[in-house]
Design an enzyme around this catalytic site. Structure first.
Site, PDB file in Angstrom:
ATOM      1  N   HIS A  56       0.825  -1.214   0.000  1.00 34.41           N
ATOM      2  CA  HIS A  56       0.000   0.000   0.000  1.00 34.41           C
ATOM      3  C   HIS A  56       0.857   1.261   0.000  1.00 34.41           C
ATOM      4  CE1 HIS A  56       0.566  -0.274   4.490  1.00 34.41           C
ATOM      5  NE2 HIS A  56       0.699   1.025   4.322  1.00 34.41           N
TER       6      HIS A  56
ATOM      7  N   ASP B 137      -0.269  -7.450   1.016  1.00 36.32           N
ATOM      8  CA  ASP B 137       0.336  -6.143   1.293  1.00 36.32           C
ATOM      9  C   ASP B 137       1.858  -6.220   1.310  1.00 36.32           C
ATOM     10  OD1 ASP B 137       0.221  -3.405   1.683  1.00 36.32           O
ATOM     11  OD2 ASP B 137       0.154  -3.555   3.863  1.00 36.32           O
TER      12      ASP B 137
ATOM     13  N   SER C 244       4.852   1.516   8.290  1.00 34.29           N
ATOM     14  CA  SER C 244       4.462   0.540   7.266  1.00 34.29           C
ATOM     15  C   SER C 244       5.691  -0.054   6.597  1.00 34.29           C
ATOM     16  CB  SER C 244       3.604   1.221   6.191  1.00 34.29           C
ATOM     17  OG  SER C 244       2.325   1.498   6.661  1.00 34.29           O
TER      18      SER C 244
END
Length: 488
Positions: free
Chosen positions: A118, A148, A221
């Site tokens: 993402h 992801d 992330s």
């Protein structure tokens, strides 16, 4: 009700759709059911290996830090998926128009880097910053939105790499720590315990996650989650939030899953999965009696895509798929995984429940749609004008009007965008030369070579700081301060 997922590899048509669907599904799940029970109870209860008394992550963090990198992405701004249960939407953190920050880690000396998919969706340019302040243009080898995972490649040999562990050994209550760049603060370490492993999220397509109470924030992330032995056991992915803030529920993808996906991306540039074109949802305790079932197992068919293998095989809405290539009933997650793992061109034997009776169904497996890889550009065109900055000059006397006199950023692209400049920033100096007009700015940069790093003194609000602009002609990786550390 529960919102359906697709029984194939196409669960994520867009970032906006993904985040909203995930937010709604998880928000309802908190009200309707505990999606999974404690896992690994027997294994964890029988463990004889004594863990350390009084965990000290200092050595583990020092061991992993050289291989943890910052990831700067140009061309998109949504760099953190947050499941916001208060608003039923995905809350976006740290939005800077056209620029996102994430983390990653090097797992191969040849320059392969892992980060979150993402974080690089929509990327036009990706720059990786290492602990020794080098900056590399990165190639996106491939990505997989279902898990992801994104695989990047940077130039360079003999790079430091992380030590990998096994997430399957993690037990609830075990200490873990995360490393990344929350809000741009590089190689920050936060620690907590494993809350559940694995945890399956409603609408998550059967992808296992490690649930922890480790504090994660925007910029984490793609960073590593490591155990008290210092081995990487997961990749940080998302948080569960109420009102958009961290509330003690964080989720990481197990490193075993990450590496399986990475190897397939490395070999083929994509992840190939099977699909049958049936959209399903988990069968809950509340729904099971309506279909004449005593146990809440299986996948309830919500919709069958026109022309799909499922339609050709005769599947219909209201069918319950009890198992795939097995006689015994299977969990929803196992059914999802069994279908997606099937090779296109093969056939699956489904045990279907219809009108309170079992029905065998043979269905063909079609190829799922692989995720497209964003086309990234190389850093800084040699003909770039003013580092990609367009200015607006404000004239007049100080204190008169809304803005003080000076040189303001009107629009930004290229090198300046990569460094983090944005609309409304005031440029005060180029290196050690003060500037207050575009003419003075142009005069100051005439002596700057294409291979030189330039420091711009920027005022944003009441804060001032020098921002490094990378060379316009990058002949080799160069030392540069982290862009994320430019301003508060």
């Amino acid at each position: 009700m529960k919102f359906p997922t697709v029984l194939d590899a196409r669960e994520h048509p867009s970032r906006t759709t993904v985040h909203c669907a995930a937010a709604i599904a998880v928000g309802l799940a908190a009200l309707l059911l505990p999606h999974v029970s404690w896992s690994q109870d027997a294994t964890c209860a029988q463990r004889t290996q004594a863990l350390s008394q009084g965990v000290d992550f200092a050595a583990a963090a020092a061991r992993q830090a050289p291989a943890v990198v910052g990831v700067t992405v140009l061309g998109q701004s949504d760099d953190w998926p947050t499941i916001d249960t208060s608003a039923n939407v995905s809350a976006s953190f740290g939005k800077v128009a056209g620029r996102g920050l994430a983390s990653g880690f090097i797992f191969s000396r040849e320059g392969y880097v892992l980060t979150s998919a993402h974080a690089v969706l929509g990327a036009q340019q990706v720059v990786v910053s290492t602990v020794d302040k080098r900056r590399f243009d990165a190639e996106i080898v491939g990505l997989d939105r279902r898990t992801d995972v994104a695989l990047l490649k940077i130039a360079g040999g003999s790079l430091p790499t992380v030590a990998l562990g096994r997430a399957s050994r993690l037990c609830p209550g075990e200490w873990v720590a995360a490393m990344g760049a929350p809000f741009g603060f590089e190689r920050s370490v936060t620690a907590g315990v494993v809350s559940a492993n694995p945890r399956y999220m409603p609408g998550g397509g059967g992808v296992p996650l490690i649930q922890t109470d480790v504090a994660l924030n925007p910029g984490n992330s793609g960073g590593p989650l490591f155990d008290e032995r210092g081995d990487v056991v997961g990749m940080n992915s998302m948080i569960y939030a109420v009102g958009g803030g961290y509330v003690g529920l964080s989720f990481s993808l197990p490193i075993d899953t990450v590496m399986r996906v990475a190897e397939e991306l490395r070999a083929t540039g994509k992840v190939t999965r099977g699909q049958i074109g049936a959209r399903t949802q988990p069968l809950t305790d509340e729904l099971a009696p309506a279909f004449g079932l005593a146990a809440a197992t299986g996948a309830l068919v919500v919709r069958v895509d026109a022309g799909s293998p499922a339609e050709i095989a005769g599947l219909r809405s209201g069918d319950v798929i009890l198992s795939v290539n097995a006689a015994d009933a299977m969990s929803y997650e196992d059914i999802q995984n069994r279908v997606s793992a099937a090779r296109p061109g093969g056939r699956l034997a489904l045990n279907v429940w219809r009108h309170r009776a079992a029905l065998p169904v043979q269905v063909a497996v079609a190829p799922g749609v692989a995720d497209a890889v964003p086309r990234v550009a190389r850093r800084a065109d040699t003909h770039e004008v003013r580092f990609g900055l367009e200015f607006s000059e404000r004239k007049g006397l100080p204190g008169i009007g809304l803005l003080d006199p000076g040189l303001y950023v009107k629009s930004v692209s290229g090198s300046a965008q990569a460094a983090g400049l944005r609309f409304g920033d005031m440029v005060l100096a180029v290196n050690d030369a003060s500037v207050s007009s575009q003419a003075e700015f142009d005069a100051a940069i005439r002596s700057v070579g294409d291979n030189d790093t330039v420091a711009l003194l920027i005022m944003r609000g009441s804060a001032r700081g020098f921002v490094p602009i990378a060379p316009r002609r990058p002949v080799a990786p160069v030392a540069a301060a982290a862009a994320a550390a430019m301003l508060p």
